[in-house]
Write a protein that holds these residues in place. Structure first.
Motif, mmCIF file in Angstrom:
data_model
loop_
_atom_site.group_PDB
_atom_site.id
_atom_site.type_symbol
_atom_site.label_atom_id
_atom_site.label_comp_id
_atom_site.label_asym_id
_atom_site.label_seq_id
_atom_site.Cartn_x
_atom_site.Cartn_y
_atom_site.Cartn_z
ATOM 1 N N ARG A 73 -0.257 5.002 -1.713
ATOM 2 C CA ARG A 73 -0.407 6.193 -0.873
ATOM 3 C C ARG A 73 0.532 7.318 -1.335
ATOM 4 N NH1 ARG A 73 -0.616 2.108 3.267
ATOM 5 N NH2 ARG A 73 -2.738 1.921 4.096
ATOM 6 N N GLY A 108 0.792 -1.225 0.000
ATOM 7 C CA GLY A 108 0.000 0.000 0.000
ATOM 8 C C GLY A 108 0.824 1.274 0.000
ATOM 9 N N ARG A 167 -6.739 4.511 -0.646
ATOM 10 C CA ARG A 167 -5.318 4.745 -0.379
ATOM 11 C C ARG A 167 -4.770 5.893 -1.220
ATOM 12 N NH1 ARG A 167 -5.204 -0.978 0.467
ATOM 13 N NH2 ARG A 167 -4.956 -1.373 -1.764
#
Length: 323
Positions: A56, A52, A125
């Motif tokens: 992000r 992730g 995200r």
């Protein structure tokens, strides 16, 4: 073939997810900022990249960029969960490929609902309102599900306009070819199998894409580094290269030296000569690496270099080469 206006070069973001080396948020965002400033408008990311982190960081970097100025792709087939079992495919000699990452790890899920959850979580995200491209990610061992429920979810998202193009991204051309033949894919992302060192996808994937009108994005143009510096210990497919691989890369480099062309410059330009290939991706973890890649991309390469590679048997006889 998708009607998206692809640039010839895009930015892959595995390195921005701490692939084989941890970097800071600021350094990752600086790479995307510089790419945008240099005119790069295609960004490819995935939940897997840094569990992730890459999504992000990409989202933070493009938060103030007009959305219509970008092409952003992400991938589906893995959900990030705290109870994820260890995935040995993401380790080499006990060391994970992604370092200093969040604790939630990847869990395979190519179900219809899993794909839709994956998209929703990736939107959260990144902070984006949509993706332009969604790709089934590495479904080598999940082809039946990817070609059925996974594909159905992407097809339906495309039908209602949630996403403009759908496809699959893999390192292996054979299963990717099967997906191209069984599903209505707009594009595929192929890593490492159509390069100066390895044109194995000429036997299956690229002809299938030509028949189906499927666009191709090429990643892994440097084959993990051996086509930048083919010294002993260089990487190929993310692990130390075999001696034969290094020997072939050195032979290609010798031809490039005759024309004062960096090996990496030839590696970047080579895939784009194929009529199905729309874009090559570069992955940089620093601004300096990005500037080097973009400079290499602008290098002039004499046509005779390609002829010499062909006559030496270092590239396939029938492979298209740049003009």
């Amino acid at each position: 073939m998708t009607d998206l206006n692809f640039p010839e070069i895009g930015l892959g973001t595995a390195a921005l997810g701490n692939f084989q080396q941890a970097i800071t948020d600021d350094d990752a965002i600086a790479v995307v900022d510089r790419a945008l400033a240099r005119g790069v408008r295609y960004l490819d990311t995935a939940p897997l990249y840094g569990h992730g982190l890459a999504e992000r960081r990409v989202g933070a970097a493009v938060a103030d960029v007009p959305r219509d100025d970008l092409i952003v792709s992400t991938k589906v087939g893995r959900l990030l969960r705290e109870d994820a079992p260890r995935d040995e495919s993401q380790y080499h000699d006990g060391v994970p490929f992604y370092l200093d990452v969040p604790s939630a790890g990847p869990v395979w899920d190519f179900s219809y609902d899993g794909i839709r959850r994956s998209v929703e979580e990736s939107l959260e995200r990144t902070g984006l309102d949509r993706f332009d491209i969604l790709l089934l990610h590495d479904p080598d061992n999940h082809l039946a599900e990817a070609a059925s429920t996974g594909y159905a979810a992407l097809r339906d998202l495309r039908a209602v306009g949630t996403v403009r193009a759908i496809g699959a991204g893999m390192n292996n051309s054979k299963p990717l070819t099967q997906l191209v033949r069984e599903c209505e894919l707009d594009l595929v992302l192929l890593a490492g199998r159509y390069t100066l060192l390895d044109q194995s996808s000429l036997a299956d994937l690229l002809p299938a894409c030509a028949e189906r009108g499927t666009s191709v994005v090429i990643g892994g143009v440097f084959n993990s580094g051996v086509l930048v510096d083919p010294a002993p210990g260089a990487s190929f497919d993310y692990i130390p290269a075999a001696d034969g691989v290094v020997t072939k890369a050195l032979a290609i480099q010798e031809v490039c030296k005759r024309y004062d062309v960096p090996l990496a410059a030839a590696a970047l330009r080579f895939p784009l000569a194929h009529p199905q290939v729309r874009t090559v991706l570069v992955g940089a973890r620093t601004v300096d690496e990005l500037e080097m890649d973009l400079g290499l991309f602008e290098t002039e390469i004499p046509g005779a270099l390609w002829a010499d590679l062909r006559s030496a048997g270092l590239i396939e006889a029938d492979v298209p080469t740049p003009e």
